[in-house]
Design an enzyme around this catalytic site. Structure first.
Site, PDB file in Angstrom:
ATOM      1  N   ASP A   8       0.822  -1.199   0.093  1.00 61.24           N
ATOM      2  CA  ASP A   8      -0.100   0.018   0.075  1.00 61.24           C
ATOM      3  C   ASP A   8       0.932   1.214  -0.050  1.00 61.24           C
ATOM      4  O   ASP A   8       1.838   1.517   0.791  1.00 61.24           O
ATOM      5  CB  ASP A   8      -0.755  -0.106   1.170  1.00 61.24           C
ATOM      6  CG  ASP A   8      -2.132  -1.011   1.363  1.00 61.24           C
ATOM      7  OD1 ASP A   8      -1.970  -1.719   0.236  1.00 61.24           O
ATOM      8  OD2 ASP A   8      -2.769  -1.261   2.093  1.00 61.24           O
ATOM      9  N   ASP A 131     -15.231  -3.312  -1.427  1.00 62.77           N
ATOM     10  CA  ASP A 131     -14.976  -3.035  -0.062  1.00 62.77           C
ATOM     11  C   ASP A 131     -16.418  -2.895   0.732  1.00 62.77           C
ATOM     12  O   ASP A 131     -16.887  -2.221   0.479  1.00 62.77           O
ATOM     13  CB  ASP A 131     -14.054  -1.762  -0.158  1.00 62.77           C
ATOM     14  CG  ASP A 131     -12.887  -1.769  -0.733  1.00 62.77           C
ATOM     15  OD1 ASP A 131     -12.136  -2.806  -0.883  1.00 62.77           O
ATOM     16  OD2 ASP A 131     -12.403  -1.063  -1.498  1.00 62.77           O
TER      17      ASP A 131
END
Length: 246
Positions: A8, A131
């Site tokens: 990330d 998500d």
């Protein structure tokens, strides 16, 4: 099944968030390229990249790092975060040459745009990141909770022609408590989508559980960075078991 290590990106660094909270981050490296190269040396074939700045702001902020990783490794890269228009998609797929892009917010808000991309680039290069927070789809870097029930959304994606989804239970992400396998089992039962498990992986038993359930892939992030998983060992095991990601 493919084991996909994750990096990330935020402000040029490799970080991890806790439950998607931008105020609860851990910086693991100031050189994401070195991490990617290490993953490759351990036997990784794919790399999962997320531009956290892009996800939050809607515009790419870590482009040069992605370009360096693509140029200086042989990893097949999937990238998500802030990919909400055709220019950004073409930049990643055509100019930088990543293998596939992950649409999240754009897929939820602009289904016609998603259809256009599926036609233009094909099913294998367009992946949707779903998500989930408290049963509903979240967008804008997990900051916005929609009124879209996740299963209805997944079935809509299937109707549109989406093949592969990366599903994250936000409440599990970064917690090292194990993925929400009940969620993934339900999705596999209710749809024919290829499911990539994401969020909460704690150790090698989670990888084995995902493989036993014949999921398409599993993403490993914090468990590696915190020393909970020996990825080199897992890659070797996966290669012997012959779980290819097509």
């Amino acid at each position: 099944m493919e084991i996909i290590p994750a990096i990330d990106l935020q402000n040029g660094e490799a970080v991890r968030l806790y439950k998607g909270d931008y105020d609860k981050k851990t910086v693991y490296s100031k050189n994401p390229l070195e991490i990617a190269q290490k993953f490759e040396q351990m036997g990784a074939k794919y790399l999962h990249l997320v531009d956290l700045d892009g996800a939050k702001l809607g515009q790419t902020r870590n482009l040069e790092i992605v370009r360096k990783i693509k140029d200086q490794t042989n990893l097949k890269i999937e990238i998500g975060g802030g990919i909400r228009n055709l220019d950004t998609v073409s930049l990643y797929l055509e100019q930088i040459g990543v293998e596939r892009v992950i649409l999240g917010t754009a897929a939820a808000e602009k289904p016609d745009f998603l259809k256009e991309l599926l036609v233009k680039y094909g099913l294998s290069r367009i992946v949707v990141g779903v998500d989930i927070r408290e049963g509903f789809v979240s967008t804008s870097g997990w900051l916005e909770k929609t009124t879209l029930p996740y299963l209805s959304f997944l079935k809509d994606l299937e109707k549109i022609g989406v093949k592969t989804v990366i599903v994250t239970d936000i409440s599990k992400d970064g917690t090292l408590t194990g993925p929400n396998f009940e969620l993934y089992d339900e999705i596999s039962k209710e749809t024919s989508l290829d499911v990539i498990v994401s969020g909460g992986v704690k150790d090698s038993s989670d990888i084995q559980r995902a493989a036993d359930s014949d999921f398409y892939g599993i993403i490993v992030g914090k468990a590696y960075y915190e020393g909970k998983i020996n990825l080199e060992k897992e890659f070797n095991h996966a290669n012997k078991k012959n779980y290819p990601l097509s």
